[in-house]
Design an enzyme around this catalytic site. Structure first.
Site, mmCIF file in Angstrom:
data_model
loop_
_atom_site.group_PDB
_atom_site.id
_atom_site.type_symbol
_atom_site.label_atom_id
_atom_site.label_comp_id
_atom_site.label_asym_id
_atom_site.label_seq_id
_atom_site.Cartn_x
_atom_site.Cartn_y
_atom_site.Cartn_z
ATOM 1 N N ASP A 44 -60.489 -62.537 20.917
ATOM 2 C CA ASP A 44 -60.588 -63.463 22.045
ATOM 3 C C ASP A 44 -59.562 -63.073 23.115
ATOM 4 O O ASP A 44 -58.360 -63.220 22.911
ATOM 5 C CB ASP A 44 -60.328 -64.892 21.550
ATOM 6 C CG ASP A 44 -60.793 -65.956 22.525
ATOM 7 O OD1 ASP A 44 -61.300 -65.598 23.602
ATOM 8 O OD2 ASP A 44 -60.647 -67.148 22.214
ATOM 9 N N ASP A 45 -60.043 -62.547 24.236
ATOM 10 C CA ASP A 45 -59.175 -62.151 25.364
ATOM 11 C C ASP A 45 -58.284 -60.953 25.048
ATOM 12 O O ASP A 45 -57.199 -60.819 25.595
ATOM 13 C CB ASP A 45 -58.275 -63.324 25.818
ATOM 14 C CG ASP A 45 -59.031 -64.410 26.532
ATOM 15 O OD1 ASP A 45 -60.270 -64.338 26.595
ATOM 16 O OD2 ASP A 45 -58.380 -65.361 27.022
ATOM 17 N N CYS A 81 -65.589 -66.294 28.112
ATOM 18 C CA CYS A 81 -65.967 -66.459 26.702
ATOM 19 C C CYS A 81 -67.437 -66.763 26.446
ATOM 20 O O CYS A 81 -68.143 -65.984 25.805
ATOM 21 C CB CYS A 81 -65.118 -67.565 26.079
ATOM 22 S SG CYS A 81 -63.347 -67.252 26.104
#
Length: 312
Positions: A44-45, A81
């Site tokens: 995530d990221d 996302c």
């Protein structure tokens, strides 16, 4: 279509038109079993420049790449996302399933979202489940939590995780006026607020039980592990605090990397190391505005929320 091209799904035929799928035939020299297990890992990221990185050696990712292929020019379908995750699971750009949103960078389904990934969409989970696979997801979903939009509405037999990003709910790591961040077991609240620092260990226990259970039944499986790391707020477990020269951000990467190694050990314990395809990617680039609690795009321009290469 991607799975069909790789031989993981049968091409559409009369049986499929009646609601069934048939597996392709083995012509005698197929290098994989006809129904390989699939382990899909999503950060995530995480930034392009986060790995490899001398300040944070990620030995398990290194080993995964050494045993397979690293795609250094891979592009994600979105710079945020939800659209990226929906595209990953469906093979369709967000504008085709309603995730493009009212802004140029797409929409993210937060705590107040009534919608999400439409029930009509086919995902990797729905396709593999129709072929007899056991399916499960552990981690961040971020494609809607209302009825009709949950992981179990989209092909996953079991789910343990958070419905959206860790910064969209109040927790000990980020107090806010938002509702406390929930940890969900299927559609039920298992813990609220979720202990973010313990999530990775919780996901590993869930994953181990799922994989070993499927192995005992001799059933092929699909496991989607969607890490909350290294998205803010940074919350490495105590075991990984102060382990990296890159600070708390590096600590979260090390914890995720160790989890990837543990998942590999679980697969080996299940006797499935030679019959499991493992894929790793990040949903989008680093949230550079959050530095120093953010990753690096390396030589690439931009980051999350941008369509420069650092964002996608």
């Amino acid at each position: 279509n991607m799975l069909a091209a790789k031989g993981l799904l049968a091409a559409p035929n009369a049986a499929a038109a009646k609601g069934r799928r048939e597996m392709p035939r083995d012509e005698g020299n197929h290098p994989w079993p006809l129904r390989p297990n699939l382990l899909l890992l999503l950060a995530d990221d995480m930034g392009w420049g986060d790995w490899p990185n001398a300040n944070t050696p990620l030995r398990h990712l290194d080993a995964l790449a050494a045993a397979g292929t690293r795609f250094t020019a891979f592009y994600t379908p979105s710079c945020i996302c939800s659209p990226a995750r929906g595209a990953l699971l469906t093979g369709r750009m967000a504008i085709r399933w309603g995730g493009a949103g009212a802004t140029w960078h797409g929409t993210a389904f937060g705590a107040g979202a009534n919608g999400g990934l439409p029930a009509s969409e086919h995902t990797i989970g729905t396709e593999l489940r129709s072929l007899g696979y056991a399916t499960a997801m552990a981690g961040k979903w971020h494609l809607g939590q209302a009825a009709g939009h949950t992981p179990r509405d989209h092909g996953f037999d079991r789910f343990l995780g958070i419905p959206f990003s860790t910064d969209m709910g109040s927790s000990a790591w980020q107090l806010s006026d938002a509702l406390p961040l929930p940890l969900l077991a299927n559609e039920s609240i298992a813990e609220q607020p979720a202990d973010i620092g313990a999530l990775t260990a919780t996901y590993l226990s869930f994953s181990r039980e799922f994989v070993l259970s499927a192995a005992r039944r001799a059933q092929p499986w699909f496991l989607f592990v969607s890490f909350h790391q290294p998205h803010v707020p940074l919350a490495p477990s105590p075991r990984f605090c102060n382990r990296s020269a890159a600070g708390s951000y590096g600590d979260t990467l090390l914890e995720m990397d160790e989890a990837i190694g543990e998942l590999g050990r679980i697969v080996s314990e299940a006797g499935a190391a030679r019959s499991t395809l493992t894929l790793f990617a990040s949903d989008n680039g680093p949230w550079v505005e959050m530095a120093p609690a953010a990753g690096s795009a390396g030589p690439l321009r931009g980051g999350k929320f941008t369509t420069y290469e650092g964002g996608i």
